[in-house]
Design an enzyme around this catalytic site. Structure first.
Site, PDB file in Angstrom:
ATOM      1  N   GLY A 119       0.807  -1.206   0.000  1.00 37.78           N
ATOM      2  CA  GLY A 119       0.000   0.000   0.000  1.00 37.78           C
ATOM      3  C   GLY A 119       0.844   1.260   0.000  1.00 37.78           C
ATOM      4  N   CYS A 157      -3.301  -8.286  15.891  1.00 33.19           N
ATOM      5  CA  CYS A 157      -2.387  -8.367  14.749  1.00 33.19           C
ATOM      6  C   CYS A 157      -1.146  -7.521  15.000  1.00 33.19           C
ATOM      7  CB  CYS A 157      -3.108  -7.902  13.478  1.00 33.19           C
ATOM      8  SG  CYS A 157      -2.106  -8.061  11.985  1.00 33.19           S
ATOM      9  N   GLY A 162       3.774   1.726   8.473  1.00 34.49           N
ATOM     10  CA  GLY A 162       3.072   2.905   7.985  1.00 34.49           C
ATOM     11  C   GLY A 162       1.967   3.381   8.894  1.00 34.49           C
ATOM     12  N   CYS A 183      -6.718  -6.269   9.204  1.00 33.94           N
ATOM     13  CA  CYS A 183      -5.393  -6.348   8.598  1.00 33.94           C
ATOM     14  C   CYS A 183      -5.162  -7.714   7.960  1.00 33.94           C
ATOM     15  CB  CYS A 183      -4.310  -6.070   9.640  1.00 33.94           C
ATOM     16  SG  CYS A 183      -4.272  -7.197  11.043  1.00 33.94           S
TER      17      CYS A 183
END
Length: 352
Positions: A15, A100, A124, A199
């Site tokens: 991404g 996660c 990120g 996620c």
């Protein structure tokens, strides 16, 4: 930015946020390695990991950095998916992204990175860390500058010792600036849409996952007096306070007040949750404190939910958040309550 001259393993998801993070680290003088973290994907459902990995490889090639793939399938399946299903099975509403982060991105991935001589890991996430002498690990976790994208809520369970070795390159940036930088640097994912949902699962929704794992069937929706007013599509799939569409019911709106998984029933009302009185206590379990919990001044118990003033109260037998004002939304068992002092994330726990 931290990292100049240091070895930094950055999680490249395919991404734009992780791509710009890698580019910023490189421009700051870090020795960057891009790592794609492979998760688990439900059999028979869209499996985007190969395409995401290809995009991550293209970013690494554009940046001219080494690229690795880390197989986190087993850890993700056990610590995120199995946990999520177990919570829904008993009627709680879990936060899979919290698990996660704790067990995969800042768990097994961080272990992998440090075992391969990394000095830091980077992601990120829209969050910040700063040095804090008063905290045990010497680190404070702060909200991201972009209030709409701030992800500190999902990071409360990460061990402070790992946060001390983590860099969040986007913490000071607005999303529009991140997009602009991606375009200016001609990153191959500059115009790629942001991923949604849990996620690693990509376009697979929680509802789809639950229906693939459980025998979910319609059932009765009843008022507080027990009178049936309509039918729902499976009690397991709803959360407290959610606005629902019922079949065969008088015109709403209808909101979930309670759910009974064993009997597959929802208790509903035309009125939203009525704020409780000041002094409401939310009992917590599985707490993790990045800073001293006595510094708590407010808390959130839903991502992008309202901020409620209050304090953490701890005894030998329990930990709780005591609100100093009425709770504007129902706290759902299994969700995270995250404590703050202004911009600083103090830590949090699971609502029990």
């Amino acid at each position: 930015m931290q990292g100049k001259g240091k070895r930094v393993f950055v999680g490249l998801s395919g991404g734009v946020d992780s791509a710009v993070s890698g580019a910023l680290l490189l421009r700051a003088g870090a020795l960057v390695t891009g790592v794609f973290i492979k998760g688990w994907y439900p059999p028979g459902m869209p499996c985007p990991w190969a395409a995401e990995r290809r995009d991550a490889m293209r970013v690494a090639a554009r940046l001219g950095i080494p690229f690795l793939t880390f197989d986190a399938v087993r850890a993700y399946k056990k610590n995120v998916i199995e946990y999520l299903l177990a919570e829904y099975r008993v009627g709680r509403t879990p936060n899979p992204d919290v698990r996660c982060n704790r067990d995969v991105k800042f768990g097994v991935f961080a272990d992998f990175a440090f075992a391969h001589s990394a000095d830091f890991v980077a992601t990120g996430h829209y969050a910040r860390t700063v040095f804090a002498r008063e905290n045990g690990a010497g680190i404070a976790l702060l909200r991201g500058k972009d209030a709409e994208k701030d992800q500190s809520y999902f990071l409360w369970a990460v061990e402070p010792s790992i946060l001390a070795k983590t860099i969040f390159p986007l913490g000071e940036m607005q999303k529009e600036k991140v997009r602009a930088q991606a375009r200016a640097w001609h990153l191959p994912v500059a115009r790629k849409k942001d991923s949604q949902g849990v996620c690693f699962l990509g376009e697979v929704s929680i509802d789809e996952l639950l229906r693939s794992e459980f025998d979910i069937v319609p059932g009765p929706a009843v008022c507080e007096d027990g009178r049936e007013v309509g039918r729902h599509n499976g009690a397991m799939c709803y959360t407290l306070g959610e606005r629902v569409t019922l079949s065969g019911a008088p015109q709403g709106p209808w909101y979930v007040l309670a759910k009974n998984i064993k009997n597959n029933t929802l208790t509903v009302s035309r009125e939203k949750w009525k704020p409780h009185t000041t002094g409401e206590a939310i009992i917590l379990r599985s707490c993790n404190w990045i800073a001293n919990p006595s510094r708590t001044r407010e808390a959130q118990y839903r991502y992008h939910g309202p901020v409620v003033k209050g304090k953490i109260v701890m005894t030998n037998t329990k930990c709780a958040f005591e609100a100093r004002e009425p709770l504007p939304e129902p706290p759902a068992a299994g969700q995270s309550l995250v404590a703050y002092c202004g911009e600083e994330c103090i830590g949090g726990g699971i609502i029990s």
